[in-house]
Scaffold this active site. Structure first.
Site, mmCIF file in Angstrom:
data_model
loop_
_atom_site.group_PDB
_atom_site.id
_atom_site.type_symbol
_atom_site.label_atom_id
_atom_site.label_comp_id
_atom_site.label_asym_id
_atom_site.label_seq_id
_atom_site.Cartn_x
_atom_site.Cartn_y
_atom_site.Cartn_z
ATOM 1 N N SER A 1 0.825 -1.217 0.000
ATOM 2 C CA SER A 1 0.000 0.000 0.000
ATOM 3 C C SER A 1 0.855 1.261 0.000
ATOM 4 C CB SER A 1 -0.982 0.001 1.179
ATOM 5 O OG SER A 1 -0.331 -0.303 2.385
ATOM 6 N N HIS B 1 -2.270 -8.838 2.013
ATOM 7 C CA HIS B 1 -1.907 -7.600 2.740
ATOM 8 C C HIS B 1 -3.043 -7.297 3.727
ATOM 9 C CE1 HIS B 1 0.186 -3.946 3.454
ATOM 10 N NE2 HIS B 1 -0.174 -3.240 2.417
ATOM 11 N N HIS C 1 5.320 -12.971 7.482
ATOM 12 C CA HIS C 1 5.555 -11.574 7.098
ATOM 13 C C HIS C 1 6.718 -11.481 6.127
ATOM 14 C CE1 HIS C 1 6.062 -7.209 7.445
ATOM 15 N NE2 HIS C 1 4.784 -7.237 7.766
ATOM 16 N N ARG D 1 2.879 -5.213 17.043
ATOM 17 C CA ARG D 1 1.504 -4.691 16.968
ATOM 18 C C ARG D 1 0.527 -5.778 17.401
ATOM 19 N NH1 ARG D 1 1.635 -2.959 10.801
ATOM 20 N NH2 ARG D 1 2.508 -5.085 10.749
ATOM 21 N N ASP E 1 -2.420 -8.620 11.738
ATOM 22 C CA ASP E 1 -3.813 -8.970 11.451
ATOM 23 C C ASP E 1 -4.342 -10.142 12.273
ATOM 24 O OD1 ASP E 1 -4.095 -6.979 9.531
ATOM 25 O OD2 ASP E 1 -3.157 -8.219 8.000
HETATM 26 N N1 CMX Z 1 0.509 -19.860 5.670
HETATM 27 C C1 CMX Z 1 0.869 -20.681 4.647
HETATM 28 N N2 CMX Z 1 1.909 -20.469 3.832
HETATM 29 C C2 CMX Z 1 2.665 -19.385 4.083
HETATM 30 C C3 CMX Z 1 2.391 -18.503 5.143
HETATM 31 C C4 CMX Z 1 1.245 -18.762 5.943
HETATM 32 N N3 CMX Z 1 0.859 -17.959 6.924
HETATM 33 N N4 CMX Z 1 3.313 -17.524 5.142
HETATM 34 C C5 CMX Z 1 4.139 -17.795 4.101
HETATM 35 N N5 CMX Z 1 3.729 -18.898 3.458
HETATM 36 C C6 CMX Z 1 4.295 -19.481 2.240
HETATM 37 C C7 CMX Z 1 4.137 -18.476 1.099
HETATM 38 O O1 CMX Z 1 2.826 -18.525 0.533
HETATM 39 C C8 CMX Z 1 5.225 -18.927 0.151
HETATM 40 O O2 CMX Z 1 4.758 -20.068 -0.537
HETATM 41 P P1 CMX Z 1 5.081 -20.276 -2.113
HETATM 42 O O3 CMX Z 1 6.578 -20.211 -2.215
HETATM 43 O O4 CMX Z 1 4.506 -21.611 -2.417
HETATM 44 O O5 CMX Z 1 4.398 -19.142 -2.828
HETATM 45 C C9 CMX Z 1 6.327 -19.391 1.116
HETATM 46 O O6 CMX Z 1 5.680 -19.663 2.368
HETATM 47 C C10 CMX Z 1 7.421 -18.390 1.335
HETATM 48 O O7 CMX Z 1 6.856 -17.186 1.791
HETATM 49 P P2 CMX Z 1 7.639 -16.227 2.817
HETATM 50 O O8 CMX Z 1 8.977 -15.918 2.251
HETATM 51 O O9 CMX Z 1 7.598 -16.806 4.184
HETATM 52 O O10 CMX Z 1 6.698 -14.968 2.862
HETATM 53 P P3 CMX Z 1 6.458 -13.845 1.748
HETATM 54 O O11 CMX Z 1 7.367 -12.711 2.064
HETATM 55 O O12 CMX Z 1 6.492 -14.397 0.367
HETATM 56 O O13 CMX Z 1 4.940 -13.452 2.056
HETATM 57 C C11 CMX Z 1 3.072 -12.937 3.423
HETATM 58 C C12 CMX Z 1 4.570 -12.762 3.224
HETATM 59 C C13 CMX Z 1 2.604 -12.037 4.553
HETATM 60 C C14 CMX Z 1 2.313 -12.540 2.151
HETATM 61 C C15 CMX Z 1 2.792 -14.438 3.781
HETATM 62 O O14 CMX Z 1 3.427 -14.753 5.002
HETATM 63 C C16 CMX Z 1 1.297 -14.767 3.878
HETATM 64 O O15 CMX Z 1 0.656 -15.005 2.860
HETATM 65 N N6 CMX Z 1 0.725 -14.735 5.137
HETATM 66 C C17 CMX Z 1 -0.705 -14.951 5.303
HETATM 67 C C18 CMX Z 1 -1.469 -13.700 4.886
HETATM 68 C C19 CMX Z 1 -1.264 -12.550 5.859
HETATM 69 O O16 CMX Z 1 -1.376 -12.710 7.061
HETATM 70 N N7 CMX Z 1 -1.012 -11.337 5.327
HETATM 71 C C20 CMX Z 1 -0.937 -10.114 6.130
HETATM 72 C C21 CMX Z 1 0.486 -9.553 6.262
HETATM 73 C C22 CMX Z 1 0.474 -8.245 7.012
HETATM 74 C C23 CMX Z 1 0.091 -7.118 6.091
HETATM 75 O O17 CMX Z 1 0.878 -6.807 5.169
HETATM 76 O O18 CMX Z 1 -0.970 -6.561 6.227
#
Ligand code: CMX
Length: 425
Positions: free
Chosen positions: A233, A263, A309, A318, A364
């Site tokens: 964002s 996000h 994250h 937070r 979140d």
């Molecule tokens: N559940 C399942 N799988 C997860 C995960 C979770 N909570 N967190 C990471 N992973 C997976 C990713 O989807 C990714 O899989 P692929 O390689 O198959 O695509 C892998 O683990 C590696 O990801 P990462 O390096 O740990 O994390 P990223 O930096 O790529 O992504 C984030 C970060 C937040 C998008 C991811 O942890 C996620 O999707 N979390 C759940 C959604 C969430 O809570 N989002 C809110 C974040 C806060 C915000 O920005 O508002």
């Protein structure tokens, strides 16, 4: 006592000189390198942006200017907005002046409500909220100043006007969207005695005899306000603003990114996940049941929302602040108890999956259960609360970018063919 604009007017020339001297002396020094993995991996860790409002490190989390997240609870949004922009808290008189300034500007134009009323009744609250911001674009003071030929060094002044005009109206718009979208009856007028964050809670119009919901919205506004500038964002907002698009365009663009499930939308998904577990297991699940359900989610190819994250490698401070709020005010609430239990179980599960960089909860993971307790049960609305708060960060970053005269954003992209050739050379 000084106004926000007077304070910034003193600081901006000093900051400009400081940055100009830094670039002059060290402009060609390398500060980061980029690997092929990073290019294909969402640019994680590439230091290509500047953000002075806040910083986020893997092991500490959010620090606004010099203030760590753990010291933010108890502050008002007005104090935090001042901190974001000026790098320090205001004195009491300056704080009250800013509070009055925001109240003076908080009347939402009637056409905004007409536009929202004309939208399909099943529109997502985020789409309604962002539409409201975008449709006010004609009010931009920056556009007027730009068209009148104002000097580049003064761009920040009209951008600050847009920032204050917009922020002042967002609680009323956010609350109005809630009441309209979920058939809650007429809008609730603002209470001038309240600060910005508490007034938002008040305008939602929920039953709040003890004032704890207002305390929660104040905390919520402070905690979500900024998270440096590389998140979707803030980065989208800053990129749009760098084209000298005004704040109405830039903020709306940034918040459209917040509406994504990876996000800001994760907070609606998070509570949905918690409620699903409670439904499936008829109440607060046991640790074993939660562990099984986490695996079921992962095996279905889904993410566990609220965990993981892109930058953090520890529990998000937070999240901890919301957990503390819940422990103090609603320790026996079953939804909150489930959230707290998920924290005991899910990291252990996620740690077993090698590719997941961070098994810990993010912002979140907990806030939804608190809102739910106080009667805000429509979780598709939760990202609007996040947006009202995050607008403070996006707007502050834009004011400062204009003040520093940063150029249009234009990084270099590469074709896969070029990358192949380069790495094999
Ligand atoms: N559940 C399942 N799988 C997860 C995960 C979770 N909570 N967190 C990471 N992973 C997976 C990713 O989807 C990714 O899989 P692929 O390689 O198959 O695509 C892998 O683990 C590696 O990801 P990462 O390096 O740990 O994390 P990223 O930096 O790529 O992504 C984030 C970060 C937040 C998008 C991811 O942890 C996620 O999707 N979390 C759940 C959604 C969430 O809570 N989002 C809110 C974040 C806060 C915000 O920005 O508002």
């Amino acid at each position: 006592m000084a106004t926000l604009k007077e304070t910034l007017a003193k600081k901006i020339p000093v900051w400009r000189d400081e940055i100009a001297a830094l670039v002059k002396e060290h402009g060609d020094k390398e500060i980061s390198k980029v690997t092929l993995k990073q290019v294909y991996g969402g640019m994680r860790g590439v230091r290509g942006l500047v953000c002075d409002t806040s910083s986020v490190s893997a092991d500490t989390g959010l620090v606004i200017r010099d203030v760590p997240c753990k010291d933010l609870p108890g502050r008002t949004a007005e104090e935090v907005l001042w901190l974001l922009l000026c790098g320090e808290y205001p004195d009491k008189a300056s704080h009250d002046t800013l509070k009055a300034e925001l109240q003076k500007r908080n009347k939402v134009p009637g056409y905004v409500w007409d536009v929202l009323a004309a939208m399909p009744k099943d529109s997502h609250p985020m789409c309604m909220f962002n539409t409201a911001i975008l449709c006010m674009q004609k009010e931009s003071e920056f556009v007027k100043a730009y068209n009148a030929g104002v000097k580049k060094t003064e761009y920040w002044e009209s951008t600050l006007e847009d920032c204050l005009n917009l922020l002042a109206k967002l609680p009323a718009i956010g609350a109005g969207v809630y009441r309209m979208r979920f058939n809650k009856g007429p809008r609730v007028p603002s209470d001038p005695k309240l600060d910005w964050g508490a007034d938002y809670g008040h305008m939602l119009g929920l039953n709040d005899p003890t004032g704890t919901l207002k305390e929660l919205t104040r905390l919520y506004m402070v905690l979500h306000s900024d998270h440096e500038s590389g998140n979707v964002s803030a980065f989208s907002g800053a990129t749009v603003a760098s084209a000298l698009s005004d704040l109405y365009y830039a903020l709306s663009a940034g918040l459209n990114g917040l509406a994504g499930p990876l996000h800001g939308l994760a907070n609606q998904e998070c509570l949905a996940w918690i409620l699903e577990t409670m439904k499936k297991f008829n109440g607060v699940p046991t640790e074993k049941q939660l562990e099984d359900y986490a695996w079921e989610t992962l095996n279905a190819g889904k993410v566990v929302p609220g965990y993981g994250h892109a930058v953090l490698r520890v529990t998000d401070p937070r999240y901890t602040a919301f957990l503390e709020f819940g422990k103090k005010h609603i320790p026996e609430d079953p939804v909150f108890k489930t959230v707290a239990r998920v924290f005991d179980v899910v990291p252990k599960v996620l740690k077993q999956i090698e590719k997941i960089s961070n098994p810990w909860p993010n912002v979140d993971a907990g806030s939804g259960s608190l809102l739910y307790h106080y009667g805000l049960t429509e979780f598709p609305y939760y990202t609007v609360l996040f947006s009202v708060s995050r607008a403070m960060g996006i707007c502050s970053q834009t004011v400062l970018a204009r003040a520093m005269g940063y150029p249009i954003t234009r990084p270099k992209s590469s074709t896969t063919a070029w990358l192949k050739k380069t790495v094999s050379a």
